[in-house]
Design an enzyme around this catalytic site. Structure first.
Site, mmCIF file in Angstrom:
data_model
loop_
_atom_site.group_PDB
_atom_site.id
_atom_site.type_symbol
_atom_site.label_atom_id
_atom_site.label_comp_id
_atom_site.label_asym_id
_atom_site.label_seq_id
_atom_site.Cartn_x
_atom_site.Cartn_y
_atom_site.Cartn_z
ATOM 1 N N ASP A 206 -82.988 -59.022 51.740
ATOM 2 C CA ASP A 206 -83.263 -59.887 52.888
ATOM 3 C C ASP A 206 -82.335 -59.472 54.018
ATOM 4 O O ASP A 206 -81.204 -59.933 54.110
ATOM 5 C CB ASP A 206 -83.031 -61.344 52.497
ATOM 6 C CG ASP A 206 -83.668 -62.324 53.476
ATOM 7 O OD1 ASP A 206 -84.042 -61.890 54.573
ATOM 8 O OD2 ASP A 206 -83.790 -63.513 53.127
ATOM 9 N N ARG B 55 -82.231 -67.179 63.948
ATOM 10 C CA ARG B 55 -83.008 -66.261 63.108
ATOM 11 C C ARG B 55 -84.389 -66.038 63.717
ATOM 12 O O ARG B 55 -85.081 -65.085 63.368
ATOM 13 C CB ARG B 55 -83.149 -66.833 61.697
ATOM 14 C CG ARG B 55 -81.839 -67.010 60.957
ATOM 15 C CD ARG B 55 -82.026 -67.829 59.689
ATOM 16 N NE ARG B 55 -82.934 -67.154 58.767
ATOM 17 C CZ ARG B 55 -83.468 -67.750 57.683
ATOM 18 N NH1 ARG B 55 -83.207 -69.028 57.432
ATOM 19 N NH2 ARG B 55 -84.265 -67.074 56.891
ATOM 20 N N LYS C 192 -92.347 -63.992 57.761
ATOM 21 C CA LYS C 192 -92.081 -65.297 57.158
ATOM 22 C C LYS C 192 -91.734 -66.307 58.256
ATOM 23 O O LYS C 192 -91.470 -65.910 59.401
ATOM 24 C CB LYS C 192 -90.937 -65.185 56.145
ATOM 25 C CG LYS C 192 -89.600 -64.707 56.753
ATOM 26 C CD LYS C 192 -88.556 -64.486 55.683
ATOM 27 C CE LYS C 192 -87.219 -64.112 56.298
ATOM 28 N NZ LYS C 192 -86.199 -63.799 55.272
ATOM 29 N N HIS C 193 -91.766 -67.616 57.976
ATOM 30 C CA HIS C 193 -92.089 -68.317 56.748
ATOM 31 C C HIS C 193 -93.374 -69.099 56.991
ATOM 32 O O HIS C 193 -93.326 -70.181 57.578
ATOM 33 C CB HIS C 193 -90.988 -69.285 56.346
ATOM 34 C CG HIS C 193 -89.614 -68.689 56.240
ATOM 35 N ND1 HIS C 193 -88.805 -68.467 57.345
ATOM 36 C CD2 HIS C 193 -88.903 -68.273 55.163
ATOM 37 C CE1 HIS C 193 -87.641 -67.960 56.945
ATOM 38 N NE2 HIS C 193 -87.674 -67.816 55.618
ATOM 39 N N HIS D 167 -83.399 -75.076 51.171
ATOM 40 C CA HIS D 167 -82.550 -74.734 50.035
ATOM 41 C C HIS D 167 -82.123 -76.009 49.302
ATOM 42 O O HIS D 167 -81.815 -75.973 48.109
ATOM 43 C CB HIS D 167 -81.295 -73.984 50.498
ATOM 44 C CG HIS D 167 -81.558 -72.583 50.933
ATOM 45 N ND1 HIS D 167 -82.008 -72.273 52.184
ATOM 46 C CD2 HIS D 167 -81.438 -71.406 50.270
ATOM 47 C CE1 HIS D 167 -82.140 -70.956 52.289
ATOM 48 N NE2 HIS D 167 -81.811 -70.411 51.143
ATOM 49 N N ASP E 58 -91.259 -68.143 48.962
ATOM 50 C CA ASP E 58 -89.811 -68.154 49.126
ATOM 51 C C ASP E 58 -89.249 -68.443 47.733
ATOM 52 O O ASP E 58 -89.987 -68.769 46.801
ATOM 53 C CB ASP E 58 -89.410 -69.235 50.136
ATOM 54 C CG ASP E 58 -88.113 -68.888 50.862
ATOM 55 O OD1 ASP E 58 -87.319 -68.103 50.314
ATOM 56 O OD2 ASP E 58 -87.889 -69.411 51.970
#
Length: 448
Positions: free
Chosen positions: A157, A226, A256-257, A269, A339
């Site tokens: 990644d 990001r 992504k995502h 997460h 993911d």
């Protein structure tokens, strides 16, 4: 991406960070597979209602399909013709759908590395704990492939900026937001090509980047810097430039995502959240960069763990049949990867084996889990789900064929399916027109 300890449990019925075919091409299948594929879609969609998450107080079981009574048949004097193609064993096809991490592994001689490779996983995922320097990563990836004796995806990644798991190999780089503020798409493509060359030199052939999510919030937000931009056209232009740079160096990019993470400030997460936007609103914003990427022939799309009111509001997109159906309706014919299913948004509700079955049943081709110690359980759950009828075998075969093709293997030998993935890379065209980069809108250089 550390994950909480998991408790073994049976799989549930079917429904992380985290070169390829024109949009209208179709996979060539052996006789009878097209009809079976329609049945798979129906089962996957209808099965969403029976996918019951485990509660904190009940992590010992999950619903399974009731066995059907055998039907008496009349013997026939005419023997059944011998199939012209026999797929790989079910266990091998199940393992081929898994892309797993190797916690603490820095050598291919490590017992976990040997176990995962012997299992037959489709790919491995390398993160910071797997990296000392370029020489060590080169030896690790080469050793894994030698032990596998077959095409094996080696992924990482590397987005540049704060998510850069190969920083010690490729060096420091600006965030995507900073790139879009200070560079042209052509300059970003060149930058990504340098990154891709460094990755390819150490044996990495799949990068789980770039991000196509829209976000102009705080730089340190869940997506934040990001993201290249909150503007769909800008995000598409720069995201595709980064993807093409990787492809120029021989590294497969992953956008992504899907279907867009920028609307949520929740870190998946740890937990999931519900996106209230309707499909029309998503189509006018978040989905636009993905549509351009699909039209350009991107090979891999990663689905996130958010829930969408317009799709399956009780399921994360990574386990949602309607999310995968939306992706395919947009023309995508490459590899759909989840993911990491070890992230809290999934793992606190579904254990690794249950998540693998649910994801493949919903439409995932590859299931990402950063903890390879779960690989055997995930493989076994997929096999058992097929044997009990909870997961259609044709769906598993299709997923295994796509991942095998992406790795450079023979999808026919794996699943008796001749799969064409989207064409993406130097000289590739979207449809039959000009080179794909020519179709990407030009965005002027901006100063901070």
């Amino acid at each position: 991406m550390t994950t909480p300890p998991s408790v073994p449990e049976p799989p549930v019925p079917a429904g992380d960070d985290d070169a390829v075919v024109p949009r209208h091409a179709r996979a060539r299948r052996t006789a009878g597979t097209r009809a079976a594929g329609l049945a798979v879609l129906a089962v996957a969609t209808l099965g969403a209602a029976s996918l019951v998450p485990l509660t904190a107080g009940d992590r010992t079981g999950a619903a399974t399909a009731a066995p059907t009574s055998p039907t008496a048949t009349t013997p026939t004097p005419t023997p059944t013709p011998t199939p012209t193609c026999a797929p790989a064993p079910l266990e091998q096809r199940a393992a081929a759908t898994l892309v797993v991490g190797l916690p603490g592994v820095r050598s291919a001689d490590d017992p976990l590395a040997q176990e995962v490779v012997a299992l037959g996983v489709g790919g491995v995922f390398l993160s910071e704990p797997n990296v000392d320097d370029a020489e060590q990563v080169t030896a690790l990836s080469a050793g894994l492939r030698a032990a596998a004796g077959r095409p094996l995806l080696v992924s990482t990644d590397e987005e540049s900026g704060r998510v850069a798991l190969m920083r010690d190999v490729v060096g420091e780089g600006p965030s995507p937001r900073r790139m879009a503020q200070r560079e042209t798409p052509e300059e970003v493509r060149a930058r990504a090509a340098v990154t891709g060359e460094a990755l390819a030199e150490v044996g990495v052939d799949l990068d789980l980047a770039p991000v196509l999510d829209l976000d102009d919030g705080p730089a340190g937000g869940v997506i934040g810097d990001r993201s290249f931009s909150a503007d769909p056209a800008t995000a598409a232009a720069y995201g595709l430039a980064y993807a093409h740079g990787l492809a120029d160096a021989g590294v497969t990019p992953t956008v992504k995502h899907f279907p867009g993470h920028g609307r949520s400030t929740v870190d998946s997460h740890r937990e999931s959240s519900l996106v209230e936007a309707g499909v029309d609103e998503l189509a006018a914003t978040d989905l636009l960069p993905f549509q351009q990427a699909i039209d350009a022939g991107v090979p891999v799309v990663m689905l996130n763990h958010l829930q969408y009111a317009a799709l399956d509001p009780d399921l994360p997109a990574s386990l949602s049949p309607r999310a995968y159906a939306l992706l395919r309706d947009m023309g995508f014919e490459g590899v759909a990867i989840t993911d990491s299913v070890g992230m809290g948004a999934v793992n606190l509700r579904w254990d690794f084996p249950a998540a693998a079955v649910a994801a493949v049943g919903a439409g995932a081709d590859a299931v990402l889990a950063t903890d390879g110690r779960q690989a055997v359980r995930m493989r076994d759950a997929l096999v058992e789900a097929v044997r009990t009828g909870a997961l259609p075998e044709d769906r598993l075969s299709e997923a295994a064929a796509r991942v095998t093709a992406l790795a450079g293997g023979d999808p026919v030998a794996m699943s008796c399916l001749d799969v064409d993935l989207p064409a993406f890379g130097p000289g590739a065209t979207a449809e039959t027109g000009a080179p794909v980069m020519d179709a990407v809108p030009s965005v002027p250089t901006r100063t901070p």
